[in-house]
Design an enzyme around this catalytic site. Structure first.
Site, PDB file in Angstrom:
ATOM      1  N   ASN A  56       3.365  -8.575  -2.315  1.00 58.05           N
ATOM      2  CA  ASN A  56       2.138  -7.756  -1.813  1.00 58.05           C
ATOM      3  C   ASN A  56       1.224  -9.141  -1.927  1.00 58.05           C
ATOM      4  OD1 ASN A  56       0.740  -5.537  -0.759  1.00 58.05           O
ATOM      5  ND2 ASN A  56      -0.817  -6.306  -2.325  1.00 58.05           N
TER       6      ASN A  56
ATOM      7  N   HIS B 239       5.395   9.689  19.746  1.00 59.69           N
ATOM      8  CA  HIS B 239       5.547  10.823  18.763  1.00 59.69           C
ATOM      9  C   HIS B 239       4.230  11.275  18.314  1.00 59.69           C
ATOM     10  CE1 HIS B 239       5.148  11.629  14.627  1.00 59.69           C
ATOM     11  NE2 HIS B 239       6.484  12.365  14.713  1.00 59.69           N
ATOM     12  N   ASN B 240       3.271  10.172  18.169  1.00 60.42           N
ATOM     13  CA  ASN B 240       1.878  10.406  17.532  1.00 60.42           C
ATOM     14  C   ASN B 240       1.241  10.955  18.715  1.00 60.42           C
ATOM     15  OD1 ASN B 240       2.742   9.080  15.434  1.00 60.42           O
ATOM     16  ND2 ASN B 240       1.107   7.862  15.197  1.00 60.42           N
TER      17      ASN B 240
ATOM     18  N   LYS C  38      -1.198  -3.558   8.119  1.00 63.42           N
ATOM     19  CA  LYS C  38      -2.119  -3.145   9.276  1.00 63.42           C
ATOM     20  C   LYS C  38      -1.639  -3.654  10.608  1.00 63.42           C
ATOM     21  CE  LYS C  38      -6.364  -1.279   7.586  1.00 63.42           C
ATOM     22  NZ  LYS C  38      -6.605  -1.620   6.203  1.00 63.42           N
TER      23      LYS C  38
ATOM     24  N   GLU D 105       2.123  14.633  18.435  1.00 63.46           N
ATOM     25  CA  GLU D 105       1.430  14.789  17.318  1.00 63.46           C
ATOM     26  C   GLU D 105      -0.013  15.290  17.633  1.00 63.46           C
ATOM     27  OE1 GLU D 105       1.866  12.505  13.610  1.00 63.46           O
ATOM     28  OE2 GLU D 105      -0.079  12.156  13.677  1.00 63.46           O
TER      29      GLU D 105
ATOM     30  N   ALA E 174       0.961  -1.218   0.061  1.00 65.60           N
ATOM     31  CA  ALA E 174      -0.077   0.023   0.050  1.00 65.60           C
ATOM     32  C   ALA E 174       0.857   1.222   0.069  1.00 65.60           C
ATOM     33  CB  ALA E 174      -0.852  -0.029   1.137  1.00 65.60           C
ATOM     34  N   VAL E 175       0.271   2.500   0.104  1.00 62.81           N
ATOM     35  CA  VAL E 175       1.238   3.438  -0.238  1.00 62.81           C
ATOM     36  C   VAL E 175       2.584   3.812   0.393  1.00 62.81           C
ATOM     37  CG1 VAL E 175      -0.065   5.328   1.428  1.00 62.81           C
ATOM     38  CG2 VAL E 175       0.993   6.166  -0.479  1.00 62.81           C
ATOM     39  N   MET E 176       2.473   3.476   2.100  1.00 62.71           N
ATOM     40  CA  MET E 176       3.458   3.446   2.934  1.00 62.71           C
ATOM     41  C   MET E 176       4.573   2.533   2.350  1.00 62.71           C
ATOM     42  SD  MET E 176       3.456   5.960   4.753  1.00 62.71           S
ATOM     43  CE  MET E 176       4.523   5.986   6.084  1.00 62.71           C
TER      44      MET E 176
ATOM     45  N   LYS F 228       7.713   5.890  18.782  1.00 61.60           N
ATOM     46  CA  LYS F 228       6.475   6.346  17.681  1.00 61.60           C
ATOM     47  C   LYS F 228       5.111   6.571  18.284  1.00 61.60           C
ATOM     48  CE  LYS F 228       5.166   7.684  13.964  1.00 61.60           C
ATOM     49  NZ  LYS F 228       3.939   7.084  13.290  1.00 61.60           N
TER      50      LYS F 228
ATOM     51  N   HIS G 140      -6.258   4.476  54.768  1.00 63.00           N
ATOM     52  CA  HIS G 140      -5.042   4.186  53.959  1.00 63.00           C
ATOM     53  C   HIS G 140      -3.852   4.614  54.287  1.00 63.00           C
ATOM     54  CE1 HIS G 140      -7.978   2.609  51.163  1.00 63.00           C
ATOM     55  NE2 HIS G 140      -8.533   3.424  51.262  1.00 63.00           N
TER      56      HIS G 140
ATOM     57  N   SER H 195       7.912   7.804  10.959  1.00 62.87           N
ATOM     58  CA  SER H 195       7.081   9.015  10.680  1.00 62.87           C
ATOM     59  C   SER H 195       7.288   9.670   9.442  1.00 62.87           C
ATOM     60  CB  SER H 195       7.143   9.802  11.943  1.00 62.87           C
ATOM     61  OG  SER H 195       6.363  10.795  11.845  1.00 62.87           O
TER      62      SER H 195
ATOM     63  N   ARG I  12     -10.829  14.983  20.624  1.00 58.25           N
ATOM     64  CA  ARG I  12     -11.368  14.497  19.330  1.00 58.25           C
ATOM     65  C   ARG I  12     -12.438  13.548  19.681  1.00 58.25           C
ATOM     66  NH1 ARG I  12      -6.193  12.127  15.505  1.00 58.25           N
ATOM     67  NH2 ARG I  12      -4.895  13.726  15.813  1.00 58.25           N
TER      68      ARG I  12
HETATM   69  C1  6PG Z   1       3.162   9.832  11.000  1.00 58.56           C
HETATM   70  C2  6PG Z   1       1.922   9.782  11.402  1.00 58.56           C
HETATM   71  C3  6PG Z   1       1.154   8.609  11.035  1.00 58.56           C
HETATM   72  C4  6PG Z   1      -0.542   8.606  11.284  1.00 58.56           C
HETATM   73  C5  6PG Z   1      -1.160   9.638  11.555  1.00 58.56           C
HETATM   74  C6  6PG Z   1      -2.601   9.568  11.579  1.00 58.56           C
HETATM   75  O1  6PG Z   1       4.097   9.999  12.054  1.00 58.56           O
HETATM   76  O2  6PG Z   1       3.606   9.926   9.993  1.00 58.56           O
HETATM   77  O3  6PG Z   1       1.838   9.791  12.866  1.00 58.56           O
HETATM   78  O4  6PG Z   1       1.885   7.686  11.811  1.00 58.56           O
HETATM   79  O5  6PG Z   1      -0.870   8.005  10.102  1.00 58.56           O
HETATM   80  O6  6PG Z   1      -0.753  10.259  12.586  1.00 58.56           O
HETATM   81  O7  6PG Z   1      -2.918   9.149  13.112  1.00 58.56           O
HETATM   82  P1  6PG Z   1      -4.506   9.242  13.531  1.00 58.56           P
HETATM   83  O8  6PG Z   1      -5.108   8.582  12.588  1.00 58.56           O
HETATM   84  O9  6PG Z   1      -4.693   8.666  14.800  1.00 58.56           O
HETATM   85  O10 6PG Z   1      -4.685  10.650  13.468  1.00 58.56           O
END
Ligand code: 6PG
Length: 476
Positions: A32, A185-186, A75, A189, A11-13, A182, A452, A128, A287
């Site tokens: 694939n 990191h997210n 996935k 993000e 897939a794309v990644m 990672k 306690h 990432s 969210r």
């Molecule tokens: C990255 C991103 C990636 C992820 C998005 C979407 O580092 O390239 O984190 O891994 O696709 O963050 O995440 P959500 O769908 O949970 O917003």
């Protein structure tokens, strides 16, 4: 000729990672589940380098030089296990499976342990940078054994983003360390994006400015301390006009934010480790709140949607207040994220070097930002930093921002603009620096209803008061 590395899952990644490797001179075996994708990759991009396509997994493995390195890009969850199960019988001792998807670090730990028993290296690797990063240079966070890094490291460092000539890739630590960082990191993000969204909401409500005008403000911010990929693309998204209606794009997008799970995992892990990552948690919950359409409709019905206008006397001052509040809150989010990484590192024995981590987040990844250089410097100067917030550079940034931060959060509260990340970050700051916290009362209540026990400020030991009896204190 045998391929030097393989990618399964195109897939794309996966496709872009394979192309990145090929463009950098590596012979790449590609596979694939459905052959169609493999064929298309070779048809469209075969001229970019050497691809060795296979329809069957067995042929794919056979096309690799030993020790074999197979990147799986499928996935997270069951599909990853299925590919691993298919691969394992085909591999031999010393071969490496790299999972470059967004796997949960606990799954990675489990898989690494299992594969180690087969003499195989399982290398959970954070990648990432989205699809463009995968092709042109991502930030790469490999876990797994140091031995596997000796083979994989040079390849990964070659295809990674570079900042000042330094590759955005380093061995993070054993087993699940790469996927753990990672994940955080997210989480960062998520916090970054929520803070940006709150800043936008404040500017829009406060200035009555159009999205295009706010895009210009973000463009200006991107020339200072806030300079980062996310601020840059915020200007692009806010400046975009919907081609169907001619309206501002941001006004025609449904206001329900989705998530694939990494933010939630970050919060769950932080709860387990006892690390208050309030910024990331508020961002994740914001969210969720946005997605509860029925509840939101019921609340609008019950309470109305009126909100007062923020009274902006000095436009430039207000914009500067929001900028400083955003910057201070961002420092909090990163400080919390790095605390979380430290806690994970201690819990799982990973010895993660936070300075090196900041180095490889300077480019390639979604949270790349000018200030990661400063984070690296802070940890270089003091590897045992108690909190990123107290490093001199960041402490100054926070201190400079405090009056603005308070004005902005107060204005939001008075007029009814939700700023969960701004306000919780400010509370975190005030909580951390408080002389005394009302946690003492919590301890008293716990001792009262459940015996306690509590500790005293003036003596060692644990104590309990006979609340129902003579109210005498006893050593517990
Ligand atoms: C990255 C991103 C990636 C992820 C998005 C979407 O580092 O390239 O984190 O891994 O696709 O963050 O995440 P959500 O769908 O949970 O917003």
């Amino acid at each position: 000729d045998l391929a030097q590395i393989g990618v399964t899952g195109l897939a794309v990644m996966g496709r872009n990672l394979a192309r990145n490797l090929a463009r950098n001179g590596y012979a790449v075996a590609v596979h694939n589940r459905s052959y169609e994708r493999t064929r298309r990759l070779v048809d469209e991009f075969g001229h970019e380098g050497t691809f060795v396509p296979s329809e069957l997994m067995a042929d794919f493995v056979a096309s690799l030089a030993r020790p074999r390195a197979v990147i799986i890009m499928v996935k997270a969850g069951a599909p990853t296990d299925a590919v691993i199960d298919e691969l394992v019988p085909l591999l031999e001792e010393g071969d490496m499976i790299v999972d470059a998807g967004n796997a949960h670090f606990a799954d990675t730990r489990r898989r690494e342990q299992k594969l180690r028993e087969h003499g195989l290296h399982f290398v959970g690797t954070g990648v990432s940078g989205g699809e463009e990063g995968a092709l042109l240079g991502p930030s790469i966070m490999p876990g797994g054994s140091p031995e596997s890094y000796r083979t994989l490291g040079p390849m990964f460092e070659k295809i990674a983003a570079k900042v000042d000539g330094t590759p955005c890739c380093t061995h993070i630590g054993p087993d699940g360390a790469g996927h753990f960082v990672k994940m955080v990191h997210n989480g960062i993000e998520y916090a970054d994006m929520q803070l940006i969204a709150e800043a936008y909401d404040l500017l829009r409500a406060g200035l009555g400015a159009t999205p295009a005008e706010i895009a210009d403000i973000f463009r200006t911010w991107n020339t200072g301390d806030l300079e980062s990929f996310l601020i840059e693309i915020t200007a692009d998204v806010l400046g975009h006009t919907d081609s169907v209606t001619g309206k501002a794009f941001v006004d025609i997008v449904l206001d329900q934010a989705e998530q694939k799970g990494t933010g939630r995992w970050t919060v769950q892990s932080a709860l387990d480790l006892g690390v208050p990552i309030t910024g990331i948690a508020e961002a994740t919950f914001a969210r969720s709140l946005s997605g509860h359409a029925d509840q939101r409709a019921a609340a609008r019905e019950a309470f109305g949607t009126d909100r007062a206008q923020i009274e902006v006397k000095d436009r430039d001052q207000f914009v500067e207040d929001v900028r400083r509040a955003l910057y201070a809150s961002k420092i909090v989010a990163y400080a919390q994220g790095f605390d979380h990484i430290q806690a994970g590192s201690e819990e799982f024995g990973w010895s993660i070097d936070r300075g090196s981590l900041a180095t490889i987040w300077r480019g390639g990844c979604i949270i790349r930002a000018r200030f990661l250089d400063r984070i690296r410097e802070a940890y270089d100067e003091n590897p045992d930093l108690k909190s990123l917030m107290v490093a001199p550079y960041f402490a100054a940034g926070v201190n400079d921002g405090v009056p603005s931060w308070r004005r902005v959060v107060a204005a939001a509260a008075e007029t009814g603009i939700p700023v969960p990340a701004f306000s919780s970050s400010l509370s975190y700051f005030d909580g951390l620096r408080a002389e005394r916290l009302p946690a003492s009362l919590i301890q008293g209540l716990r001792d009262n209803f459940g015996a306690h026990t509590y500790r005293r400020t003036d003596r060692d030991g644990t104590f309990h008061v006979e609340w129902a009896g003579d109210k005498q204190e006893h050593q517990a």
